[in-house]
Design a protein around this motif. Structure first.
Motif, mmCIF file in Angstrom:
data_model
loop_
_atom_site.group_PDB
_atom_site.id
_atom_site.type_symbol
_atom_site.label_atom_id
_atom_site.label_comp_id
_atom_site.label_asym_id
_atom_site.label_seq_id
_atom_site.Cartn_x
_atom_site.Cartn_y
_atom_site.Cartn_z
ATOM 1 N N LEU A 43 24.713 -32.778 29.930
ATOM 2 C CA LEU A 43 25.114 -32.807 28.528
ATOM 3 C C LEU A 43 25.628 -34.166 28.111
ATOM 4 O O LEU A 43 26.451 -34.735 28.759
ATOM 5 C CB LEU A 43 26.209 -31.786 28.364
ATOM 6 N N ALA A 44 25.106 -34.650 26.984
ATOM 7 C CA ALA A 44 25.626 -35.888 26.439
ATOM 8 C C ALA A 44 26.843 -35.567 25.603
ATOM 9 O O ALA A 44 26.775 -34.791 24.691
ATOM 10 C CB ALA A 44 24.563 -36.562 25.601
ATOM 11 N N ALA A 45 27.930 -36.185 25.949
ATOM 12 C CA ALA A 45 29.172 -36.072 25.187
ATOM 13 C C ALA A 45 29.618 -34.663 24.998
ATOM 14 O O ALA A 45 29.860 -34.207 23.931
ATOM 15 C CB ALA A 45 29.009 -36.724 23.860
ATOM 16 N N LEU A 46 29.691 -33.868 25.965
ATOM 17 C CA LEU A 46 30.160 -32.479 25.817
ATOM 18 C C LEU A 46 31.378 -32.184 26.649
ATOM 19 O O LEU A 46 31.757 -32.743 27.487
ATOM 20 C CB LEU A 46 29.038 -31.546 26.159
ATOM 21 N N SER A 47 31.857 -31.450 26.749
ATOM 22 C CA SER A 47 32.754 -30.338 26.591
ATOM 23 C C SER A 47 32.808 -29.382 27.746
ATOM 24 O O SER A 47 33.010 -28.479 27.552
ATOM 25 C CB SER A 47 32.254 -29.563 25.432
ATOM 26 N N GLY A 48 32.619 -29.072 28.679
ATOM 27 C CA GLY A 48 32.796 -28.012 29.634
ATOM 28 C C GLY A 48 31.979 -26.824 29.353
ATOM 29 O O GLY A 48 32.428 -25.728 29.480
ATOM 30 N N THR A 194 34.014 -36.456 33.459
ATOM 31 C CA THR A 194 35.141 -36.329 32.535
ATOM 32 C C THR A 194 34.779 -35.399 31.381
ATOM 33 O O THR A 194 33.708 -35.523 30.788
ATOM 34 C CB THR A 194 35.534 -37.709 31.975
ATOM 35 N N ALA A 195 35.645 -34.453 31.091
ATOM 36 C CA ALA A 195 35.425 -33.519 29.981
ATOM 37 C C ALA A 195 36.551 -33.673 28.972
ATOM 38 O O ALA A 195 37.695 -33.956 29.329
ATOM 39 C CB ALA A 195 35.368 -32.081 30.492
ATOM 40 N N GLY A 196 36.236 -33.486 27.704
ATOM 41 C CA GLY A 196 37.252 -33.583 26.660
ATOM 42 C C GLY A 196 36.933 -32.657 25.514
ATOM 43 O O GLY A 196 35.931 -31.942 25.518
ATOM 44 N N GLY A 197 37.798 -32.646 24.526
ATOM 45 C CA GLY A 197 37.587 -31.775 23.378
ATOM 46 C C GLY A 197 38.122 -30.381 23.626
ATOM 47 O O GLY A 197 38.897 -30.131 24.541
ATOM 48 N N THR A 198 37.677 -29.440 22.795
ATOM 49 C CA THR A 198 38.129 -28.056 22.896
ATOM 50 C C THR A 198 36.936 -27.116 22.948
ATOM 51 O O THR A 198 35.839 -27.450 22.516
ATOM 52 C CB THR A 198 39.022 -27.676 21.698
ATOM 53 N N GLU A 206 39.709 -30.361 29.120
ATOM 54 C CA GLU A 206 40.073 -31.341 30.142
ATOM 55 C C GLU A 206 40.215 -30.668 31.498
ATOM 56 O O GLU A 206 40.841 -29.627 31.638
ATOM 57 C CB GLU A 206 41.397 -32.020 29.771
ATOM 58 N N GLY A 207 39.603 -31.259 32.516
ATOM 59 C CA GLY A 207 39.663 -30.721 33.874
ATOM 60 C C GLY A 207 38.552 -29.754 34.215
ATOM 61 O O GLY A 207 38.427 -29.334 35.373
ATOM 62 N N SER A 208 37.712 -29.391 33.250
ATOM 63 C CA SER A 208 36.656 -28.403 33.515
ATOM 64 C C SER A 208 35.671 -28.878 34.570
ATOM 65 O O SER A 208 35.084 -28.065 35.296
ATOM 66 C CB SER A 208 35.894 -28.095 32.222
ATOM 67 N N PHE A 209 35.466 -30.200 34.642
ATOM 68 C CA PHE A 209 34.504 -30.740 35.599
ATOM 69 C C PHE A 209 35.191 -31.433 36.771
ATOM 70 O O PHE A 209 34.603 -32.295 37.424
ATOM 71 C CB PHE A 209 33.552 -31.712 34.899
ATOM 72 N N ASP A 210 36.443 -31.051 37.039
ATOM 73 C CA ASP A 210 37.110 -31.591 38.224
ATOM 74 C C ASP A 210 36.311 -31.247 39.478
ATOM 75 O O ASP A 210 36.224 -32.050 40.411
ATOM 76 C CB ASP A 210 38.521 -31.022 38.336
ATOM 77 N N TYR A 211 35.754 -30.036 39.512
ATOM 78 C CA TYR A 211 34.845 -29.618 40.588
ATOM 79 C C TYR A 211 33.662 -28.908 39.953
ATOM 80 O O TYR A 211 33.849 -28.030 39.096
ATOM 81 C CB TYR A 211 35.519 -28.648 41.560
ATOM 82 N N VAL A 212 32.449 -29.246 40.360
ATOM 83 C CA VAL A 212 31.259 -28.549 39.873
ATOM 84 C C VAL A 212 30.293 -28.329 41.030
ATOM 85 O O VAL A 212 30.278 -29.081 42.009
ATOM 86 C CB VAL A 212 30.540 -29.324 38.736
ATOM 87 N N ILE A 213 29.512 -27.280 40.918
ATOM 88 C CA ILE A 213 28.380 -27.022 41.808
ATOM 89 C C ILE A 213 27.176 -26.820 40.914
ATOM 90 O O ILE A 213 27.185 -25.956 40.028
ATOM 91 C CB ILE A 213 28.609 -25.774 42.687
ATOM 92 N N ALA A 214 26.153 -27.624 41.096
ATOM 93 C CA ALA A 214 24.954 -27.507 40.265
ATOM 94 C C ALA A 214 24.196 -26.236 40.622
ATOM 95 O O ALA A 214 23.964 -25.945 41.803
ATOM 96 C CB ALA A 214 24.056 -28.725 40.469
ATOM 97 N N ILE A 215 23.823 -25.470 39.603
ATOM 98 C CA ILE A 215 22.954 -24.305 39.766
ATOM 99 C C ILE A 215 21.528 -24.805 39.541
ATOM 100 O O ILE A 215 21.236 -25.404 38.509
ATOM 101 C CB ILE A 215 23.336 -23.202 38.770
#
Length: 286
Positions: A43-48, A194-198, A206-215
């Motif tokens: 995602l470009a410029a998104l949000s969690g 880095t994630a931002g916004g609401t 914020e913090g939504s992408f501190d850890y991710v696993i790609a599906i």
């Protein structure tokens, strides 16, 4: 911030990606099988995975049950222990709640299966259970609360439909804003997470992408989750991840608490060919 792409932000500065051991992936979306590289769109410029405002469907299965009555365990091969006999209960030979069609989609070599189940097709709350094969059957862990896409589930995912794809997908790559917590999966630590916004309910992302696993839905396995390749085409969406929950529905991803994401990352083993099975209970029961 609305977006027609499902999840991650555009990558910024990136640390070197730790190459994985395998690049191939098996992907099955209801009614479709694809052996080959499939690619992730980030995602470009998104949000969690969640953006804007919306209403959450407050429909959660009973605690400890990852679905509905369809999830009753398979007891045909279970030894019935009686007090004082010393008999032990063997794990079921089949993963509870999965019908014959869904079971057929799981690769034969998969020994770790994350099952994410929503109560119905429009639910955006779900439950996740990690099953591991012991050699004699499947042992399930606790049911973890999860969020999925705002509008629920679909067997024909499209960019911007705000539904999570139903199917069976490999889990080959991980990453995050925070350092590797000790996973065996290839891990990309990058500021691009880095994630931002609401989110849809005004919750901070914020913090939504501190850890991710790609599906491995519409992405290239064996690459960073930030890779933007989409071999099925842009209209089929992408950027579908497991990531840290922000206490609201997502755009297409599945989110778990940070503690459970850490636990999952430390448990998944590429040598056990982990996959995720995700969808509403009725669809997975077929």
């Amino acid at each position: 911030m609305a977006s027609s792409i499902d999840c991650p932000p555009r990558p910024r500065h990136r640390a070197p990606y730790r190459a994985g051991r395998r690049a191939g992936a098996f992907v099955r979306v209801r009614g479709r099988a694809a052996w080959a590289a499939v690619a992730l769109v980030v995602l470009a410029a998104l949000s969690g995975c969640g953006a804007g405002t919306g209403t959450t469907t407050r429909d959660v299965p009973a605690a400890g049950a990852p679905g509905t009555a369809r999830t009753a365990p398979d007891t045909a091969n279970t030894a019935q222990g009686r007090p004082g006999t010393g008999a032990e209960t063997r794990p079921p030979t089949r993963i509870p709640g999965l019908g014959p069609r869904t079971r057929a989609w799981i690769p034969a070599n998969a020994r770790q299966v994350v099952v994410v189940t929503g109560r119905h097709k429009d639910a955006n709350r779900s439950w996740a259970v990690l099953y591991q094969h012991t050699g004699s059957g499947w042992e399930g862990g606790p049911a973890w609360p999860a969020h999925n896409a705002l509008k629920g589930w679909t067997d024909d995912h499209r960019a911007g439909d705000l539904r999570s794809p139903i199917g069976v997908f490999t889990l080959t790559d991980a990453g995050g804003l925070l350092p590797d917590p000790g996973t065996e999966l290839p891990y990309d630590q990058s500021e691009g997470f880095t994630a931002g916004g609401t989110g849809f309910e005004g919750e901070p992302l914020e913090g939504s992408f501190d850890y991710v696993i790609a599906i491995d839905y519409n992405r290239e396995p064996g690459t960073s989750p930030l890779d933007r390749t989409r071999p099925l085409g842009a209209d089929r969406g992408g950027g579908i991840w497991l990531h840290v929950d922000h206490q609201g529905p997502t755009q297409g991803c599945v989110s778990l608490s940070e503690r459970h994401m850490e636990e999952l990352l430390r448990t998944l083993d590429p040598d056990r060919h982990p996959v995720i099975v995700m969808g509403d209970a009725d669809s997975l029961g077929e």
